[in-house]
Design a protein around this motif. Structure first.
Motif, short mmCIF file in Angstrom:
data_model
loop_
_atom_site.label_atom_id
_atom_site.label_comp_id
_atom_site.label_asym_id
_atom_site.label_seq_id
_atom_site.Cartn_x
_atom_site.Cartn_y
_atom_site.Cartn_z
N GLY A 96 32.71 -48.98 103.58
CA GLY A 96 31.38 -49.60 103.57
C GLY A 96 30.31 -48.53 103.66
N PRO A 97 29.29 -48.57 102.79
CA PRO A 97 28.28 -47.49 102.81
C PRO A 97 27.61 -47.40 104.17
N GLY A 98 27.37 -46.18 104.62
CA GLY A 98 26.76 -45.99 105.93
C GLY A 98 27.76 -46.01 107.07
N THR A 99 29.04 -46.04 106.74
CA THR A 99 30.07 -46.00 107.79
C THR A 99 30.90 -44.72 107.65
N ARG A 100 31.65 -44.46 108.70
CA ARG A 100 32.53 -43.29 108.75
C ARG A 100 33.51 -43.31 107.57
N GLY A 101 34.05 -44.49 107.25
CA GLY A 101 35.04 -44.59 106.18
C GLY A 101 34.46 -44.17 104.84
N ALA A 102 33.24 -44.57 104.55
CA ALA A 102 32.61 -44.19 103.29
C ALA A 102 32.34 -42.68 103.28
N GLU A 103 31.96 -42.13 104.43
CA GLU A 103 31.72 -40.69 104.50
C GLU A 103 33.01 -39.91 104.26
N LEU A 104 34.11 -40.42 104.82
CA LEU A 104 35.40 -39.77 104.59
C LEU A 104 35.76 -39.81 103.11
N ALA A 105 35.50 -40.95 102.47
CA ALA A 105 35.81 -41.08 101.05
C ALA A 105 34.97 -40.07 100.25
N ALA A 106 33.68 -39.98 100.57
CA ALA A 106 32.80 -39.04 99.86
C ALA A 106 33.27 -37.61 100.06
N GLU A 107 33.68 -37.28 101.30
CA GLU A 107 34.17 -35.92 101.58
C GLU A 107 35.46 -35.64 100.80
N TYR A 108 36.31 -36.65 100.70
CA TYR A 108 37.56 -36.49 99.95
C TYR A 108 37.25 -36.17 98.49
N ILE A 109 36.34 -36.95 97.90
CA ILE A 109 36.01 -36.77 96.49
C ILE A 109 35.38 -35.39 96.26
N ALA A 110 34.46 -35.02 97.16
CA ALA A 110 33.82 -33.70 97.03
C ALA A 110 34.86 -32.58 97.16
N THR A 111 35.82 -32.78 98.06
CA THR A 111 36.88 -31.76 98.24
C THR A 111 37.72 -31.63 96.97
N GLN A 112 38.03 -32.75 96.35
CA GLN A 112 38.79 -32.69 95.09
C GLN A 112 37.98 -31.96 94.02
N PHE A 113 36.69 -32.25 93.94
CA PHE A 113 35.82 -31.55 92.99
C PHE A 113 35.90 -30.03 93.24
N ALA A 114 35.80 -29.67 94.52
CA ALA A 114 35.81 -28.24 94.86
C ALA A 114 37.15 -27.60 94.50
N LEU A 115 38.26 -28.30 94.80
CA LEU A 115 39.59 -27.76 94.51
C LEU A 115 39.78 -27.56 93.00
N ASP A 116 39.15 -28.42 92.21
CA ASP A 116 39.27 -28.30 90.76
C ASP A 116 38.27 -27.34 90.16
N GLY A 117 37.40 -26.77 91.01
CA GLY A 117 36.46 -25.77 90.51
C GLY A 117 35.21 -26.34 89.87
N LEU A 118 34.87 -27.59 90.13
CA LEU A 118 33.62 -28.12 89.62
C LEU A 118 32.44 -27.47 90.34
N GLU A 119 31.33 -27.32 89.64
CA GLU A 119 30.12 -26.82 90.28
C GLU A 119 29.44 -27.98 91.00
N PRO A 120 28.85 -27.72 92.19
CA PRO A 120 28.11 -28.79 92.86
C PRO A 120 26.89 -29.18 92.03
#
Ligand SMILES: [Zn+2]
Length: 564
Positions: A68-92
């Motif tokens: 749910g947006p604005g909750t810890r769970g959504a933040e974890l999901a966003a962090e997971y996705i950003a981490t995958q982007f970083a591991l794959d070498g995407l630019e922020p």
């Protein structure tokens, strides 16, 4: 089909598929297509159903609490996705060198026992409405309290559509008033008049609120009639009982009362105003040239109290650079938020959102990996945005559209993924909206090469074209559509696919049981990802940017001078 049997059939299918998969050279997964370089074809072929599975499994864990947006769970999901982007070498490509674009939101919860509405006729006593059973409402402004006493104007369908020569607001001033509006759109069997049975944006309740707000209305009373709304009063009531989010500073969300009223209450109101039978009035209002807005001798008196929670959520945005720095970027989108937790439920309270939209996120992440690891660069930059608050009426993508990572004109195409049931390999693709742009011949050619029959939206009356994130981007002029699957799957007939879809909608859609199961089959998600990869690559390679066809409802926005 019985659930156990359903999974037994699927499991057998997976074993057979794994065998076939092992025997097939990877490149056969992606057909040779004119204009697609062999290296790009290989990159598309590298898209792996088991990697999509891993993403969906993680995002749908109970640990993520329904995202749910604005909750810890959504933040974890966003962090997971950003981490995958970083591991794959995407630019922020988010705020100040990060993958995150902050989206400021507020959630409004109407305090039901303190909120009062009454209908006050010019003569006689006011009649109080029972909150919940007769009226439900949200104060869109995010303020804690509101009081008003305003005249009610009956505005028919509340539509101003010059292209259909239709104006329910002709000759009325709505400033400071309340508009009484019928849901849906004028009935039609003519495709040139409100697209016949297909729901246009004019028929959506969101449009009606926005249009009335643009005209300075203080409130809107939408008349609920089950057949016109396509859902019962209980659905309206339940969806209003929970908090609803808005974008901070959204100029289209200014109503102090964005309300629905029950059919019989509307009838009572019409009787007060000296008009006859509501259903006859509704019939009349749907006929061309037959309707004129009128101000009733009845006022709506309101005292509204709201609990407001302000919070910040984030879109996650990454970028794979292109060979050329010129414009014509391609954007892929998929929302990662879902409905969170409902503590009032008995039993399972977590809305895991495996299909909705773990699948779209898994596809987006595999697309990002395939592009980032391609041995040749795409001709132009490719952006990947996993957006928030889609379930709150497309708010994350609305924010992305208002604050794109590069100017709107430089984005050639947005391809969106939302809820692709992982039940096998589709033989049909639904790309509703693509036929409205000059890229359409390419879409048809690629679908054919993938042995995918292009099928129309199976249920155009439900307005799916306006119910996912591509719509937010299309409104800013960007050619955008969602890639979905039809009902025909390898090894099954149409009836089977239809039954799977209906079963899902009935028993799992937006329910805690939309969960990950190990026997899900992600080959179809991979196929849809490869199809979208090729479309994106070809869009990037086109000598010119993509446009809407002349006369399209989004053409004007595409041509508008860019205000960035
Ligand atoms: Zn959903």
């Amino acid at each position: 089909m019985h659930r156990k049997l359903f999974f037994a059939v699927m499991a057998a299918g997976i074993v057979a598929a794994a065998f076939i998969h092992a025997q097939q050279p990877a490149a056969n997964l992606v057909p040779a297509i004119a204009g697609l370089p062999p290296a790009a074809r290989a990159a598309a072929a590298s898209i792996d159903p088991e990697k999509i599975r891993a993403h969906v499994r993680f995002l749908a864990l109970d640990l993520l609490e329904g995202r749910g947006p604005g909750t810890r769970g959504a933040e974890l999901a966003a962090e997971y996705i950003a981490t995958q982007f970083a591991l794959d070498g995407l630019e922020p490509a988010g705020d100040s060198g990060t993958y995150f674009q902050s989206v400021p939101l507020y959630a409004v919860h109407t305090v039901e026992d303190k909120t009062k509405f009454s209908l006050a006729p010019a003569t006689g006593l006011p009649v109080e409405l029972a909150y919940g059973t007769e009226i439900v409402s949200k104060d869109q402004t995010g303020q804690a309290a509101a009081d008003f006493d305003a005249p009610i104007v009956f505005a028919g369908y509340g539509i101003h559509a010059p292209e259909y020569n239709w104006d329910d607001y002709a000759g009325v001033d709505l400033k400071g008033k309340v508009a009484l509006i019928i849901v849906n759109q004028p009935p039609s069997s003519d495709v040139k008049f409100f697209k016949a049975k297909a729901l246009t944006y004019y028929g959506r309740w969101t449009y009606k609120y926005e249009e009335a707000a643009r005209r300075g209305a203080v409130g809107v009373l939408l008349i609920h009639r089950t057949d016109l709304a396509a859902y019962g009063w209980e659905v309206v009531r339940n969806s209003q009982a929970v908090e609803k989010s808005y974008l901070e500073g959204d100029p289209s969300a200014t109503l102090r009362a964005a309300a629905w009223i029950q059919h019989d209450v509307a009838q009572r109101l019409l009787t007060m105003a000296g008009l006859g039978d509501l259903d006859q009035v509704i019939d009349q209002a749907g006929k061309p040239g037959a309707f004129h807005a009128i101000e009733f001798p009845v006022r709506l008196r309101a005292h509204i109290e709201s609990r407001v929670r302000r919070y910040v959520s984030a879109n996650v945005v990454g970028r794979v650079p292109g060979a050329s720095s010129a414009s014509q970027a391609v954007l892929y989108t998929a929302h990662y938020d879902h409905l969170g937790i409902d503590p009032t439920l008995k039993g399972d309270q977590i809305f895991n959102g495996a299909a909705d939209n773990g699948t779209g996120c898994g596809i987006l992440l595999e697309l990002a990996r395939a592009y980032a690891h391609s041995s040749v660069r795409p001709p132009h930059a490719v952006y990947f945005a996993s957006v928030t608050a889609e379930e709150q009426n497309l708010l994350g993508s609305q924010y992305l559209g208002l604050h794109p990572p590069i100017p709107t004109r430089q984005i050639a195409l947005d391809l969106n993924y939302d809820m692709l049931l992982p039940i096998g390999v589709p033989r049909e693709v639904n790309v509703a909206g693509a036929e409205r742009m000059d890229f359409w011949p390419t879409v048809q050619r690629v679908a054919k090469a993938f042995d995918l029959a292009v099928v129309p939206d199976p249920n155009p009356g439900a307005g799916h074209a306006y119910r996912s994130d591509h719509f937010s981007l299309a409104r800013t002029g960007i050619p955008a559509f969602s890639i979905g699957q039809g009902n025909l799957f390898e090894g099954h007939d149409l009836a089977w696919g239809r039954m799977q879809g209906e079963d899902f909608v009935k028993h799992h859609y937006h329910q805690p049981s939309d969960e990950y199961h190990p026997d899900m089959d992600f080959r179809g998600n991979a196929k849809m990802a490869r199809f979208g990869f090729v479309l994106g690559w070809l869009a990037s390679e086109q000598p010119k940017s993509i446009d809407w066809l002349p006369g399209d409802e989004f053409e004007a926005a595409r041509k508008a001078p860019v205000a960035q």
